[in-house]
Motif scaffolding. Sequence first.
Motif: not given
Length: 292
Positions: A227-252
């Motif tokens: 949210t901070l990056i999306q809204t421009g409150k924070m400059k973009p940084i690498p956000v590394l999301l580990y475990g695609r199978e897990f995350w796509e199961r709990i968040i669409n």
Amino acid sequence: MIDDEDEKPLTQRRFYKAEQEVGFADKQGGTVQTEHPAYRLAFRDTDFLLRDELRPVRFQLELLKTEMLLEEAQIGSTLVFYGSARVPSPEKREAFLATPGTDEEKKVAERLAAKTKYYEEAQRLAQLASQCAIVEKGMRQFVVCSGGGPSIMEAANRGAADVGAESLGLNIVLPHEQAPNPYVTPRLSFQFHYFALRKMHFLLRARAVAVFPGGFGTLDEFLELLTLIQTGKMKPIPVLLYGREFWERIINFEALAEEGTINRRDLDLFTWCETAEDGWNEISRFYDLDCG
């Protein structure tokens, strides 16, 4: 006229330091006035500092203490690790699976034990970042930072310790016992009362964040970061999301874009990763690093 030669230099302090004043105060006593709580120096009066009206002061203290000590330790930037406090380490995996329980509890244990691979990847990513040992303008960069607790957090601090590097642990006071994992550098081990101040310190120096499978706390930290990056409150940084199978199961994530509640380009705010090398390569690409 000043007789003492030591008092003449223009650079000499004209007021005693607080610790000296404390010494003077400690020599007082013996009367009902000096023994009463009202007579205590305000900054030594714990009961006073814990009053509801002093909450803004406690906010400031939690912000300042960590900030000042990190500055003194020459920590310029951090690589932050978010993730579960429940995934067993490789050494504890078999004992974890052998714990008695109902059929449902055993299935849950098996699912958690299957995520031990992420403990190992977090440990390895911390090793890669710490071995790089980047120093810029006298400040250390990409210093490993975790929540200071067990599991994925422990793996991050452990990875740094494996290669002889210091790492941060930002612990939080909880109703149940919560102690720093043994791999956090003692002088960089901090404890917070306020979640808000702890979360602020996670991101003030963050130049990359690795997010591993986790629960409510991990979700909260991850989504707030996006949210901070999306809204421009924070400059973009690498956000590394580990475990695609897990995350796509709990968040669409795709559904969010399809429903229009986020823009499709917002899905580019994070990068899918499975290995430590995936993550470090993304950080290196983003910042044009060469640690070879």
